[in-house]
Design an enzyme around this catalytic site. Sequence first.
Site, PDB file in Angstrom:
ATOM      1  N   CYS A  85       7.864  -3.183  15.217  1.00 33.59           N
ATOM      2  CA  CYS A  85       7.635  -2.095  16.311  1.00 33.59           C
ATOM      3  C   CYS A  85       6.191  -2.471  16.886  1.00 33.59           C
ATOM      4  O   CYS A  85       5.466  -2.809  16.191  1.00 33.59           O
ATOM      5  CB  CYS A  85       7.884  -1.065  15.482  1.00 33.59           C
ATOM      6  SG  CYS A  85       9.513  -0.538  14.916  1.00 33.59           S
ATOM      7  N   CYS A 137       7.655  -6.304   7.227  1.00 34.67           N
ATOM      8  CA  CYS A 137       8.770  -5.816   7.821  1.00 34.67           C
ATOM      9  C   CYS A 137       9.283  -6.515   9.071  1.00 34.67           C
ATOM     10  O   CYS A 137       8.304  -7.154   9.696  1.00 34.67           O
ATOM     11  CB  CYS A 137       8.517  -4.503   8.428  1.00 34.67           C
ATOM     12  SG  CYS A 137       9.850  -3.492   9.241  1.00 34.67           S
ATOM     13  N   CYS A 169       3.070  -0.959  15.018  1.00 36.08           N
ATOM     14  CA  CYS A 169       3.029  -0.882  13.680  1.00 36.08           C
ATOM     15  C   CYS A 169       2.194  -2.130  13.320  1.00 36.08           C
ATOM     16  O   CYS A 169       2.699  -3.335  13.501  1.00 36.08           O
ATOM     17  CB  CYS A 169       4.495  -0.676  13.111  1.00 36.08           C
ATOM     18  SG  CYS A 169       4.462  -0.609  11.221  1.00 36.08           S
ATOM     19  N   CYS A 215       4.117   8.319  -0.196  1.00 33.95           N
ATOM     20  CA  CYS A 215       4.733   7.776   0.624  1.00 33.95           C
ATOM     21  C   CYS A 215       4.878   6.391   0.180  1.00 33.95           C
ATOM     22  O   CYS A 215       3.860   5.870  -0.344  1.00 33.95           O
ATOM     23  CB  CYS A 215       3.979   7.817   2.055  1.00 33.95           C
ATOM     24  SG  CYS A 215       4.577   6.452   3.207  1.00 33.95           S
ATOM     25  N   CYS A 222       0.210   2.931   8.667  1.00 35.52           N
ATOM     26  CA  CYS A 222       0.841   2.120   7.464  1.00 35.52           C
ATOM     27  C   CYS A 222       0.634   0.706   7.780  1.00 35.52           C
ATOM     28  O   CYS A 222       0.937   0.320   8.853  1.00 35.52           O
ATOM     29  CB  CYS A 222       2.125   2.446   7.242  1.00 35.52           C
ATOM     30  SG  CYS A 222       3.549   1.533   7.659  1.00 35.52           S
ATOM     31  N   GLU A 225       0.765  -1.242   0.039  1.00 37.94           N
ATOM     32  CA  GLU A 225       0.032  -0.119  -0.007  1.00 37.94           C
ATOM     33  C   GLU A 225       0.716   1.320   0.000  1.00 37.94           C
ATOM     34  O   GLU A 225       2.032   1.237   0.449  1.00 37.94           O
ATOM     35  CB  GLU A 225      -0.950   0.035   1.269  1.00 37.94           C
ATOM     36  CG  GLU A 225      -0.137  -0.147   2.553  1.00 37.94           C
ATOM     37  CD  GLU A 225      -1.050   0.163   3.766  1.00 37.94           C
ATOM     38  OE1 GLU A 225      -1.720  -0.809   3.974  1.00 37.94           O
ATOM     39  OE2 GLU A 225      -1.340   1.255   4.182  1.00 37.94           O
TER      40      GLU A 225
HETATM   41  S1  SF4 Z   1       7.394   0.987  12.057  1.00 42.35           S
HETATM   42 FE1  SF4 Z   1       6.813  -0.782  11.140  1.00 42.35          FE
HETATM   43  S2  SF4 Z   1       7.486  -0.645   8.898  1.00 42.35           S
HETATM   44 FE2  SF4 Z   1       8.841   0.993  10.273  1.00 42.35          FE
HETATM   45  S3  SF4 Z   1      10.389  -0.489  10.938  1.00 42.35           S
HETATM   46 FE3  SF4 Z   1       8.932  -0.522  12.460  1.00 42.35          FE
HETATM   47  S4  SF4 Z   1       7.823  -2.398  11.931  1.00 42.35           S
HETATM   48 FE4  SF4 Z   1       8.972  -1.801  10.266  1.00 42.35          FE
END
Ligand code: SF4
Length: 346
Positions: free
Chosen positions: A113, A109, A116, A102, A334, A89
């Site tokens: 985090c 990923c 996220c 963006c 996101c 996306e």
């Molecule tokens: S914020 Fe999300 S996309 Fe960015 S590094 Fe952390 S887990 Fe990965």
Amino acid sequence: MQLLDYTFEEIEKIVLDLGEPRFRAKQLFEWLTKGAEFEEMKTLPKSFLDKLKEKGYTAQAIHIEDVLVSKLDGTKKYIYRLEDGNIIEGVLMKYKYGNTICVSTQVGCRMNCAFCASGLDGLIRNLTPGEILGQVVAVNKDNKEGKDRAITNIVLMGSGEPLDNYDNVTKFLDLVNSEKGLNISMRNISLSTCGVCDKIYKLADDGFTLTLTISLHAPDNETRETIMPITKKFKVEDIMKAVKYYFDKTGRRIVFEYSMINGKNDNVEEAQKLSRLLRGVPAHVNLIPLNYVKERGLHSASKDNIKTFMDVLNKNKISCTIRRTMGADIEGACGQLRRKYLKMGE
Ligand code: SF4
């Protein structure tokens, strides 16, 4: 094989290897940058396009699957389908000074985090340079409205950690910056990282003078470890050393992102610690009201806490703004939209 993965010089070699005249490379490169499929490349002979197809080349690496438009501010959320069926996306934000896209750099990923949605499934795969460029090219084509170029700014802040896909991301930067391509200046590109320090040094040494944005989200290792597992590998002190190196090499002010999470990192003491950490650093802080992700269960700090936090930073002469929420009515965070879209298909 996606033609959008190649530099102009590489395209030239492909063209010559197929026994075609050199000038076809310029024509082909221009069509690719405009987002054209083979069928739309009107100035190129069918025999040449057939040769490319026979060799297994494809023109566009990604395809727009769906677009959601915010009724509040015109922000557009894009869902793209990759050739292998993966879904990613992206977002187009419209500001007075221009349009910012963006882009995602990975499917999923591995940084995980705590706030996220992109990290929930882990890393599925890296995007190729052409798949990252394909997002810019496709959205540019979708929004041109008679102009040569609709996109003025790029932020690498979508799904994925850009510096965890270093070679493909830096090739994308070269491609999008190329005078023969979209020619978007490094000054108009921001790269956001959770703090992969060895690659910050490499980015500086390799001469990429973009706006480096650090997803910091906590002023000390103890708090940051509970939000961002990367802290076990690279400490806050390591990040500060790396950004100093980046600034010394490039002269670009560093941006720090700080998502305001209720009860985690939003009190006055943390604001004081952040002020001490950034004292003397050419920095700007973006305070971000947290987007709620159901699977993560973390909530945004209150408006009052965010305002108080900003007042402390300002009092300590740290440049700081509260990020305006864009497209709040169309799945903010996101990775959220992709997950919702995948669930629809289950
Ligand atoms: S914020 Fe999300 S996309 Fe960015 S590094 Fe952390 S887990 Fe990965």
